[in-house]
Design a protein around this motif. Structure first.
Motif, PDB file in Angstrom:
ATOM      1  N   SER A  81      31.452  60.040   2.232  1.00 43.98           N
ATOM      2  CA  SER A  81      31.716  58.582   1.063  1.00 43.98           C
ATOM      3  C   SER A  81      32.232  57.429   1.769  1.00 43.98           C
ATOM      4  CB  SER A  81      32.963  59.716  -0.160  1.00 43.98           C
ATOM      5  OG  SER A  81      32.991  60.720  -0.356  1.00 43.98           O
ATOM      6  N   TRP A  82      32.925  57.697   2.812  1.00 47.71           N
ATOM      7  CA  TRP A  82      33.566  56.076   3.680  1.00 47.71           C
ATOM      8  C   TRP A  82      32.002  55.466   4.002  1.00 47.71           C
ATOM      9  CZ3 TRP A  82      33.184  54.662   8.444  1.00 47.71           C
ATOM     10  CH2 TRP A  82      34.298  54.331   8.790  1.00 47.71           C
ATOM     11  N   LEU A  83      31.524  56.266   4.238  1.00 43.99           N
ATOM     12  CA  LEU A  83      30.277  55.477   5.565  1.00 43.99           C
ATOM     13  C   LEU A  83      29.423  55.020   4.083  1.00 43.99           C
ATOM     14  CD1 LEU A  83      29.254  58.222   7.642  1.00 43.99           C
ATOM     15  CD2 LEU A  83      29.988  55.603   8.952  1.00 43.99           C
ATOM     16  N   PRO A 100      44.567  47.707   4.034  1.00 42.59           N
ATOM     17  CA  PRO A 100      44.284  47.534   5.819  1.00 42.59           C
ATOM     18  C   PRO A 100      42.630  46.472   4.506  1.00 42.59           C
ATOM     19  CG  PRO A 100      44.076  48.856   4.160  1.00 42.59           C
ATOM     20  CD  PRO A 100      44.998  48.480   3.374  1.00 42.59           C
ATOM     21  N   GLU A 101      41.795  46.039   5.308  1.00 42.85           N
ATOM     22  CA  GLU A 101      40.705  45.127   5.210  1.00 42.85           C
ATOM     23  C   GLU A 101      39.789  45.669   4.695  1.00 42.85           C
ATOM     24  OE1 GLU A 101      38.150  41.386   4.780  1.00 42.85           O
ATOM     25  OE2 GLU A 101      39.800  42.208   4.662  1.00 42.85           O
ATOM     26  N   THR A 102      39.224  47.042   4.618  1.00 41.34           N
ATOM     27  CA  THR A 102      38.661  48.234   4.785  1.00 41.34           C
ATOM     28  C   THR A 102      39.478  49.753   3.972  1.00 41.34           C
ATOM     29  OG1 THR A 102      37.721  48.241   6.842  1.00 41.34           O
ATOM     30  CG2 THR A 102      36.283  46.955   6.037  1.00 41.34           C
ATOM     31  N   ILE A 103      38.962  50.184   3.367  1.00 37.76           N
ATOM     32  CA  ILE A 103      39.636  51.045   3.344  1.00 37.76           C
ATOM     33  C   ILE A 103      39.774  52.657   4.519  1.00 37.76           C
ATOM     34  CG2 ILE A 103      37.865  52.086   1.839  1.00 37.76           C
ATOM     35  CD1 ILE A 103      39.831  53.587   0.166  1.00 37.76           C
ATOM     36  N   PRO A 104      40.785  52.810   4.717  1.00 34.47           N
ATOM     37  CA  PRO A 104      40.895  54.417   5.473  1.00 34.47           C
ATOM     38  C   PRO A 104      40.325  55.140   5.368  1.00 34.47           C
ATOM     39  CG  PRO A 104      43.105  52.932   4.950  1.00 34.47           C
ATOM     40  CD  PRO A 104      41.969  52.466   4.079  1.00 34.47           C
ATOM     41  N   CYS A 105      39.734  55.780   6.290  1.00 36.02           N
ATOM     42  CA  CYS A 105      38.810  57.832   5.604  1.00 36.02           C
ATOM     43  C   CYS A 105      39.850  58.545   5.857  1.00 36.02           C
ATOM     44  CB  CYS A 105      37.983  57.875   6.959  1.00 36.02           C
ATOM     45  SG  CYS A 105      36.766  59.658   6.511  1.00 36.02           S
ATOM     46  N   PHE A 106      39.948  59.040   4.559  1.00 34.90           N
ATOM     47  CA  PHE A 106      41.098  60.074   4.385  1.00 34.90           C
ATOM     48  C   PHE A 106      40.756  61.292   5.081  1.00 34.90           C
ATOM     49  CE2 PHE A 106      42.052  56.224   2.409  1.00 34.90           C
ATOM     50  CZ  PHE A 106      43.768  56.680   2.705  1.00 34.90           C
ATOM     51  N   MET A 107      40.527  61.676   6.166  1.00 27.99           N
ATOM     52  CA  MET A 107      39.745  63.101   6.578  1.00 27.99           C
ATOM     53  C   MET A 107      40.929  64.438   6.830  1.00 27.99           C
ATOM     54  SD  MET A 107      36.765  62.543   7.323  1.00 27.99           S
ATOM     55  CE  MET A 107      36.611  63.824   8.339  1.00 27.99           C
ATOM     56  N   THR A 108      40.934  64.516   5.709  1.00 24.18           N
ATOM     57  CA  THR A 108      42.636  65.619   5.270  1.00 24.18           C
ATOM     58  C   THR A 108      41.295  66.656   4.539  1.00 24.18           C
ATOM     59  OG1 THR A 108      45.095  65.935   5.052  1.00 24.18           O
ATOM     60  CG2 THR A 108      43.320  64.359   4.096  1.00 24.18           C
ATOM     61  N   THR A 109      42.342  67.826   4.482  1.00 23.33           N
ATOM     62  CA  THR A 109      41.870  68.749   3.350  1.00 23.33           C
ATOM     63  C   THR A 109      42.627  68.781   2.239  1.00 23.33           C
ATOM     64  OG1 THR A 109      43.323  70.720   4.688  1.00 23.33           O
ATOM     65  CG2 THR A 109      40.801  70.157   4.917  1.00 23.33           C
ATOM     66  N   SER A 137      20.717  55.019   6.265  1.00 20.70           N
ATOM     67  CA  SER A 137      20.697  56.815   7.053  1.00 20.70           C
ATOM     68  C   SER A 137      21.296  57.327   7.582  1.00 20.70           C
ATOM     69  CB  SER A 137      18.915  55.653   7.666  1.00 20.70           C
ATOM     70  OG  SER A 137      18.404  55.258   7.170  1.00 20.70           O
ATOM     71  N   ASP A 138      22.567  57.372   7.142  1.00 19.69           N
ATOM     72  CA  ASP A 138      23.768  58.439   7.806  1.00 19.69           C
ATOM     73  C   ASP A 138      24.391  58.485   7.246  1.00 19.69           C
ATOM     74  OD1 ASP A 138      24.897  56.050   7.035  1.00 19.69           O
ATOM     75  OD2 ASP A 138      25.008  55.516   8.994  1.00 19.69           O
ATOM     76  N   ALA A 139      24.493  59.156   5.990  1.00 16.21           N
ATOM     77  CA  ALA A 139      25.074  59.719   4.589  1.00 16.21           C
ATOM     78  C   ALA A 139      24.580  60.240   4.463  1.00 16.21           C
ATOM     79  CB  ALA A 139      25.944  58.783   4.669  1.00 16.21           C
ATOM     80  N   ILE A 140      24.673  61.112   3.766  1.00 15.89           N
ATOM     81  CA  ILE A 140      23.763  61.872   2.813  1.00 15.89           C
ATOM     82  C   ILE A 140      25.337  61.838   1.193  1.00 15.89           C
ATOM     83  CG2 ILE A 140      24.727  64.681   2.594  1.00 15.89           C
ATOM     84  CD1 ILE A 140      22.005  65.105   1.643  1.00 15.89           C
ATOM     85  N   GLY A 141      24.717  61.473  -0.354  1.00 14.88           N
ATOM     86  CA  GLY A 141      25.879  61.654  -0.895  1.00 14.88           C
ATOM     87  C   GLY A 141      25.270  62.081  -2.225  1.00 14.88           C
ATOM     88  N   GLY A 142      25.235  61.988  -3.572  1.00 17.58           N
ATOM     89  CA  GLY A 142      25.173  61.516  -4.628  1.00 17.58           C
ATOM     90  C   GLY A 142      26.060  60.552  -5.887  1.00 17.58           C
ATOM     91  N   HIS A 147      30.600  53.892   0.946  1.00 15.86           N
ATOM     92  CA  HIS A 147      31.172  53.094   0.761  1.00 15.86           C
ATOM     93  C   HIS A 147      31.078  51.396   1.345  1.00 15.86           C
ATOM     94  CE1 HIS A 147      35.473  51.538  -0.463  1.00 15.86           C
ATOM     95  NE2 HIS A 147      35.146  50.758  -1.317  1.00 15.86           N
ATOM     96  N   ARG A 148      31.127  51.721   2.826  1.00 13.11           N
ATOM     97  CA  ARG A 148      31.060  50.597   3.895  1.00 13.11           C
ATOM     98  C   ARG A 148      29.770  50.185   3.373  1.00 13.11           C
ATOM     99  NH1 ARG A 148      27.741  52.757   9.129  1.00 13.11           N
ATOM    100  NH2 ARG A 148      26.559  53.011   7.006  1.00 13.11           N
ATOM    101  N   GLY A 149      28.448  51.197   3.287  1.00 16.85           N
ATOM    102  CA  GLY A 149      27.044  50.625   3.305  1.00 16.85           C
ATOM    103  C   GLY A 149      26.561  50.561   2.337  1.00 16.85           C
ATOM    104  N   ILE A 150      27.276  50.533   0.988  1.00 18.98           N
ATOM    105  CA  ILE A 150      26.762  49.756  -0.369  1.00 18.98           C
ATOM    106  C   ILE A 150      27.361  48.095  -0.896  1.00 18.98           C
ATOM    107  CG2 ILE A 150      29.427  50.404  -1.437  1.00 18.98           C
ATOM    108  CD1 ILE A 150      27.445  51.652  -3.729  1.00 18.98           C
ATOM    109  N   HIS A 151      28.671  48.076   0.150  1.00 20.49           N
ATOM    110  CA  HIS A 151      28.980  46.183   0.419  1.00 20.49           C
ATOM    111  C   HIS A 151      27.710  45.248   0.939  1.00 20.49           C
ATOM    112  CE1 HIS A 151      32.733  47.079  -1.885  1.00 20.49           C
ATOM    113  NE2 HIS A 151      33.098  47.402  -0.441  1.00 20.49           N
ATOM    114  N   THR A 152      26.880  45.686   1.491  1.00 22.36           N
ATOM    115  CA  THR A 152      25.759  45.477   1.787  1.00 22.36           C
ATOM    116  C   THR A 152      24.625  45.798   0.735  1.00 22.36           C
ATOM    117  OG1 THR A 152      24.474  46.543   3.769  1.00 22.36           O
ATOM    118  CG2 THR A 152      26.579  44.835   4.073  1.00 22.36           C
TER     119      THR A 152
END
Length: 392
Positions: A244-246, A23-32, A211-216, A248-253
């Motif tokens: 992480s997906w959000l 895929p052009e962008t990585i999917p979000c793997f919303m699975t436990t 301003s839409d995701a929290i992570g470190g 990942h999207r933001g970091i590319h800009t």
């Protein structure tokens, strides 16, 4: 053929082991969890550190970690639920009862609280010193010193640390240098290029930028990551897939957003420095910045950072009027978004620090911290200059 780490990062974290599609962008793997058909597959998956349970590993964390490793120039990166999750998980892994840590006296308020309230309960002693004079660090070293901790630029005073010298002190004494790069980001500076062993980023801030995701994140050697990751699992601090997906999207800009914000911060700092109501401006671009020569030697053409702070009279009613008079910036207890935001360190990040200690750091009730966004620089300068007229 060699390419810049900015371009390499754009094409890092694209491939997911076990996925044949492209895929052009990585999917979000919303699975436990990821399932397996038989015992042989189970054994092989665990042996190869494959994907099993979401708290153990997740493709979105892996992909994001690869991008950050590329940007920071490190071997491996672990993704956490927040910047503080990254810091605490790493400290809990590396330190034991009887160990000693040297910490920059000008440190983020919640990091200060972790070192004074949590590490002390674990029998770890912390010595706070002023890093502006690196001899203070040398004098604080003990045989049991295991870690030296700092930010690149302190929050909110923007005091710079001579990372190369501090790394030398750490390594001469068998200690690790752990650096928080949140304010500056790898777009402006890569602490590992100066000898840092571990680099922290609060991904909630500039690297995500929306301003839409929290992570470190923690970027370090693969050997240290192998030690930290099991502890993070037990503490429950790994990042969730969607955040992480959000990010990942933001970091590319980030390589586009941050240079603009950093250069706008330079223009705003210069304008504030000329304003009669402002007694001090903290930003490395200013000609009277106390560590100007060091700053110019450490940072490149992309800029210093998109953060600044300035001091106005200690009149909280006037400060309130100033904030209300601003057209664009708003108060926010965080930083690093698309919009310019303000914070008041005395009532936010450093609220838990005693007033006497704060003032020694250079933090007064008249200090305002600014996270510069991507607005037009002239518009932003005009907005601040107009709002400061409330102090006339």
């Amino acid at each position: 053929m060699e390419f810049s780490h900015i371009t390499e990062a754009l094409y890092s974290g694209e491939k997911v082991r076990g996925m044949d599609m492209a895929p052009e962008t990585i999917p979000c793997f919303m699975t436990t969890a990821f399932t397996m058909r038989g015992f042989k597959a189970v054994q092989e998956t665990y042996a190869t550190k494959g994907y099993t349970y979401v708290r153990t590993r997740n493709p979105n964390r892996t992909a994001l970690g690869e991008v950050i490793s590329c940007l920071e120039g490190g071997e491996e990166t672990l993704i956490f639920s927040s910047g503080m999750g990254a810091i605490t998980s790493t400290l809990m892994t590396l330190l034991s009862r009887g160990d000693h840590v040297i910490c920059n006296a000008n440190i983020y308020g919640e990091t200060f609280s972790v070192t004074t309230q949590i590490l002390s309960k674990c029998g770890v002693e912390v010595t706070f010193v002023d890093y502006q004079n690196t001899d203070n660090i040398r004098q604080a070293v003990r045989p049991e010193t295991k870690l030296i901790y700092s930010e690149v630029l302190s929050n909110p005073t923007l005091t710079l640390v001579d990372l190369r010298t501090v790394a030398g002190i750490a390594h001469e004494n068998g200690a690790l240098l752990m650096v928080d790069n949140t304010f500056t980001t790898p777009i402006a500076i890569r602490p590992m290029d100066f000898g840092a062993d571990i680099v922290i980023n609060s991904l909630t801030k500039f690297l995500n930028g929306h301003s839409d995701a929290i992570g470190g994140s923690i970027t370090t050697s693969s050997a240290l990551c192998d030690k930290i990751q099991p502890v993070a699992m037990l503490l429950g601090t790994p990042g969730d897939p969607f955040s992480s997906w959000l990010i990942h999207r933001g970091i590319h800009t980030a390589s586009l957003r941050l240079p603009q914000a950093m250069h706008t911060a330079e223009k705003l700092a210069a304008a504030l420095a000329k304003n009669p109501h402002v007694s001090r401006v903290n930003h490395p671009s200013l000609p009277d910045y106390p560590q100007k020569e060091l700053a110019d030697s450490m940072f490149g053409k992309k800029g210093y950072c998109a953060m600044l702070s300035f001091i106005v009279p200690e009149d909280l009613e006037k400060i309130d009027q100033f904030m209300l008079a601003l057209r664009f910036p708003r108060y926010a207890p965080t930083l690093g978004g698309l919009h310019t935001t303000l914070s008041h360190p005395v009532t936010s990040s450093h609220m838990g620090v005693p007033d006497e200690t704060r003032r020694k750091m250079g933090i007064t009730p008249g200090m305002i911290r600014v996270s510069v966004g991507i607005e037009d620089a002239d518009d932003l300068v005009a907005d601040f200059e107009n709002a400061l007229k409330v102090f006339d």
